[in-house]
Design a protein around this motif. Structure first.
Motif, PDB file in Angstrom:
ATOM      1  N   ALA A   8      25.474  12.331 -45.116  1.00 56.49           N
ATOM      2  CA  ALA A   8      26.410  12.887 -44.138  1.00 56.49           C
ATOM      3  C   ALA A   8      26.586  14.382 -44.307  1.00 56.49           C
ATOM      4  O   ALA A   8      26.846  15.092 -43.336  1.00 56.49           O
ATOM      5  CB  ALA A   8      27.762  12.193 -44.251  1.00 56.49           C
ATOM      6  N   ASN A   9      26.425  14.863 -45.504  1.00 53.54           N
ATOM      7  CA  ASN A   9      26.632  16.279 -45.776  1.00 53.54           C
ATOM      8  C   ASN A   9      25.331  17.072 -45.811  1.00 53.54           C
ATOM      9  O   ASN A   9      25.283  18.186 -46.313  1.00 53.54           O
ATOM     10  CB  ASN A   9      27.436  16.449 -47.059  1.00 53.54           C
ATOM     11  CG  ASN A   9      28.866  15.997 -46.844  1.00 53.54           C
ATOM     12  OD1 ASN A   9      29.562  16.534 -46.002  1.00 53.54           O
ATOM     13  ND2 ASN A   9      29.290  14.981 -47.567  1.00 53.54           N
ATOM     14  N   GLY A  10      24.276  16.491 -45.249  1.00 48.74           N
ATOM     15  CA  GLY A  10      23.042  17.225 -45.024  1.00 48.74           C
ATOM     16  C   GLY A  10      22.053  17.244 -46.173  1.00 48.74           C
ATOM     17  O   GLY A  10      21.071  17.974 -46.120  1.00 48.74           O
ATOM     18  N   GLU A  11      22.296  16.450 -47.193  1.00 48.05           N
ATOM     19  CA  GLU A  11      21.351  16.423 -48.314  1.00 48.05           C
ATOM     20  C   GLU A  11      20.052  15.757 -47.855  1.00 48.05           C
ATOM     21  O   GLU A  11      20.073  14.729 -47.192  1.00 48.05           O
ATOM     22  CB  GLU A  11      21.967  15.659 -49.480  1.00 48.05           C
ATOM     23  CG  GLU A  11      21.281  15.890 -50.782  1.00 48.05           C
ATOM     24  CD  GLU A  11      22.090  15.372 -51.973  1.00 48.05           C
ATOM     25  OE1 GLU A  11      21.522  15.374 -53.065  1.00 48.05           O
ATOM     26  OE2 GLU A  11      23.254  14.966 -51.807  1.00 48.05           O
ATOM     27  N   LYS A  12      18.937  16.362 -48.174  1.00 50.51           N
ATOM     28  CA  LYS A  12      17.634  15.819 -47.805  1.00 50.51           C
ATOM     29  C   LYS A  12      17.361  14.535 -48.580  1.00 50.51           C
ATOM     30  O   LYS A  12      17.843  14.356 -49.697  1.00 50.51           O
ATOM     31  CB  LYS A  12      16.528  16.825 -48.116  1.00 50.51           C
ATOM     32  CG  LYS A  12      16.699  18.163 -47.458  1.00 50.51           C
ATOM     33  CD  LYS A  12      16.407  18.074 -45.993  1.00 50.51           C
ATOM     34  CE  LYS A  12      16.451  19.464 -45.377  1.00 50.51           C
ATOM     35  NZ  LYS A  12      16.892  19.460 -44.025  1.00 50.51           N
ATOM     36  N   HIS A  13      16.564  13.644 -47.986  1.00 50.43           N
ATOM     37  CA  HIS A  13      16.235  12.375 -48.636  1.00 50.43           C
ATOM     38  C   HIS A  13      15.648  12.608 -50.023  1.00 50.43           C
ATOM     39  O   HIS A  13      16.025  11.929 -50.980  1.00 50.43           O
ATOM     40  CB  HIS A  13      15.265  11.569 -47.788  1.00 50.43           C
ATOM     41  CG  HIS A  13      15.878  10.983 -46.566  1.00 50.43           C
ATOM     42  ND1 HIS A  13      15.197  10.131 -45.741  1.00 50.43           N
ATOM     43  CD2 HIS A  13      17.106  11.110 -46.009  1.00 50.43           C
ATOM     44  CE1 HIS A  13      15.962   9.762 -44.734  1.00 50.43           C
ATOM     45  NE2 HIS A  13      17.127  10.361 -44.867  1.00 50.43           N
ATOM     46  N   ALA A  14      14.719  13.545 -50.142  1.00 49.69           N
ATOM     47  CA  ALA A  14      14.065  13.803 -51.427  1.00 49.69           C
ATOM     48  C   ALA A  14      15.067  14.288 -52.466  1.00 49.69           C
ATOM     49  O   ALA A  14      15.037  13.851 -53.620  1.00 49.69           O
ATOM     50  CB  ALA A  14      12.948  14.821 -51.256  1.00 49.69           C
ATOM     51  N   GLU A  15      15.968  15.186 -52.069  1.00 49.53           N
ATOM     52  CA  GLU A  15      16.985  15.701 -52.992  1.00 49.53           C
ATOM     53  C   GLU A  15      17.917  14.586 -53.453  1.00 49.53           C
ATOM     54  O   GLU A  15      18.249  14.476 -54.624  1.00 49.53           O
ATOM     55  CB  GLU A  15      17.808  16.798 -52.312  1.00 49.53           C
ATOM     56  CG  GLU A  15      17.033  18.030 -51.947  1.00 49.53           C
ATOM     57  CD  GLU A  15      17.811  18.943 -51.003  1.00 49.53           C
ATOM     58  OE1 GLU A  15      18.861  18.525 -50.465  1.00 49.53           O
ATOM     59  OE2 GLU A  15      17.358  20.077 -50.793  1.00 49.53           O
ATOM     60  N   LEU A  16      18.346  13.792 -52.507  1.00 53.15           N
ATOM     61  CA  LEU A  16      19.269  12.705 -52.801  1.00 53.15           C
ATOM     62  C   LEU A  16      18.618  11.658 -53.692  1.00 53.15           C
ATOM     63  O   LEU A  16      19.228  11.184 -54.653  1.00 53.15           O
ATOM     64  CB  LEU A  16      19.758  12.077 -51.496  1.00 53.15           C
ATOM     65  CG  LEU A  16      20.893  11.081 -51.565  1.00 53.15           C
ATOM     66  CD1 LEU A  16      22.102  11.621 -52.315  1.00 53.15           C
ATOM     67  CD2 LEU A  16      21.303  10.668 -50.154  1.00 53.15           C
ATOM     68  N   ALA A  17      17.375  11.313 -53.398  1.00 54.16           N
ATOM     69  CA  ALA A  17      16.651  10.351 -54.225  1.00 54.16           C
ATOM     70  C   ALA A  17      16.561  10.854 -55.658  1.00 54.16           C
ATOM     71  O   ALA A  17      16.856  10.114 -56.603  1.00 54.16           O
ATOM     72  CB  ALA A  17      15.253  10.113 -53.660  1.00 54.16           C
ATOM     73  N   HIS A  18      16.185  12.099 -55.813  1.00 59.37           N
ATOM     74  CA  HIS A  18      16.060  12.680 -57.154  1.00 59.37           C
ATOM     75  C   HIS A  18      17.409  12.685 -57.885  1.00 59.37           C
ATOM     76  O   HIS A  18      17.493  12.289 -59.045  1.00 59.37           O
ATOM     77  CB  HIS A  18      15.500  14.099 -57.058  1.00 59.37           C
ATOM     78  CG  HIS A  18      15.391  14.790 -58.371  1.00 59.37           C
ATOM     79  ND1 HIS A  18      14.432  14.443 -59.311  1.00 59.37           N
ATOM     80  CD2 HIS A  18      16.132  15.780 -58.924  1.00 59.37           C
ATOM     81  CE1 HIS A  18      14.592  15.204 -60.368  1.00 59.37           C
ATOM     82  NE2 HIS A  18      15.612  16.019 -60.160  1.00 59.37           N
ATOM     83  N   ARG A  19      18.453  13.109 -57.188  1.00 55.41           N
ATOM     84  CA  ARG A  19      19.784  13.174 -57.808  1.00 55.41           C
ATOM     85  C   ARG A  19      20.262  11.792 -58.268  1.00 55.41           C
ATOM     86  O   ARG A  19      20.916  11.660 -59.296  1.00 55.41           O
ATOM     87  CB  ARG A  19      20.790  13.776 -56.832  1.00 55.41           C
ATOM     88  CG  ARG A  19      22.185  13.947 -57.426  1.00 55.41           C
ATOM     89  CD  ARG A  19      23.068  14.787 -56.546  1.00 55.41           C
ATOM     90  NE  ARG A  19      23.337  14.259 -55.232  1.00 55.41           N
ATOM     91  CZ  ARG A  19      24.276  13.355 -54.956  1.00 55.41           C
ATOM     92  NH1 ARG A  19      25.015  12.845 -55.930  1.00 55.41           N
ATOM     93  NH2 ARG A  19      24.478  12.946 -53.725  1.00 55.41           N
ATOM     94  N   LEU A  20      19.894  10.755 -57.500  1.00 61.83           N
ATOM     95  CA  LEU A  20      20.339   9.396 -57.822  1.00 61.83           C
ATOM     96  C   LEU A  20      19.366   8.647 -58.732  1.00 61.83           C
ATOM     97  O   LEU A  20      19.622   7.513 -59.106  1.00 61.83           O
ATOM     98  CB  LEU A  20      20.561   8.604 -56.529  1.00 61.83           C
ATOM     99  CG  LEU A  20      21.670   9.147 -55.625  1.00 61.83           C
ATOM    100  CD1 LEU A  20      21.700   8.381 -54.319  1.00 61.83           C
ATOM    101  CD2 LEU A  20      23.027   9.101 -56.324  1.00 61.83           C
ATOM    102  N   GLY A  21      18.242   9.290 -59.070  1.00 61.33           N
ATOM    103  CA  GLY A  21      17.305   8.690 -60.009  1.00 61.33           C
ATOM    104  C   GLY A  21      16.288   7.743 -59.402  1.00 61.33           C
ATOM    105  O   GLY A  21      15.744   6.881 -60.100  1.00 61.33           O
ATOM    106  N   TYR A  22      16.010   7.893 -58.109  1.00 52.86           N
ATOM    107  CA  TYR A  22      15.030   7.050 -57.431  1.00 52.86           C
ATOM    108  C   TYR A  22      13.805   7.874 -57.067  1.00 52.86           C
ATOM    109  O   TYR A  22      13.900   9.083 -56.857  1.00 52.86           O
ATOM    110  CB  TYR A  22      15.595   6.482 -56.119  1.00 52.86           C
ATOM    111  CG  TYR A  22      16.766   5.552 -56.287  1.00 52.86           C
ATOM    112  CD1 TYR A  22      16.602   4.302 -56.865  1.00 52.86           C
ATOM    113  CD2 TYR A  22      18.032   5.909 -55.843  1.00 52.86           C
ATOM    114  CE1 TYR A  22      17.677   3.435 -57.002  1.00 52.86           C
ATOM    115  CE2 TYR A  22      19.112   5.055 -55.984  1.00 52.86           C
ATOM    116  CZ  TYR A  22      18.926   3.820 -56.554  1.00 52.86           C
ATOM    117  OH  TYR A  22      19.980   2.974 -56.693  1.00 52.86           O
ATOM    118  N   SER A  23      12.661   7.214 -56.921  1.00 56.79           N
ATOM    119  CA  SER A  23      11.519   7.883 -56.319  1.00 56.79           C
ATOM    120  C   SER A  23      11.822   8.006 -54.825  1.00 56.79           C
ATOM    121  O   SER A  23      12.636   7.257 -54.275  1.00 56.79           O
ATOM    122  CB  SER A  23      10.236   7.077 -56.532  1.00 56.79           C
ATOM    123  OG  SER A  23      10.255   5.899 -55.740  1.00 56.79           O
TER     124      SER A  23
END
Length: 63
Positions: A8-23
């Motif tokens: 919702a706050n514009g974080e890219k899928h790749a950034e969010l995946a990395h931050r949450l520990g997912y590929s």
């Protein structure tokens, strides 16, 4: 709900995946499963749906 808030706050899928520990690929599969459960077709619809439910707060001015 870090996934919904990040999206919702514009974080890219790749950034969010990395931050949450997912590929990235695993994260994409998780999103596809979530959107299927919600009955929506994509991230935009999913974010709108979760915002309308009151599950997230959009902190970024996207106008």
């Amino acid at each position: 709900m870090p996934v919904y808030n990040g999206l919702a706050n514009g974080e890219k899928h790749a950034e969010l995946a990395h931050r949450l520990g997912y590929s990235e690929r695993h994260f994409q599969r998780l999103l596809a499963e979530l959107w299927e459960q919600f009955g929506v077709d994509n991230t935009v619809e999913g974010v709108v749906d979760t915002a309308m439910q009151g599950w997230i707060n959009v902190t970024r001015d996207i106008a």
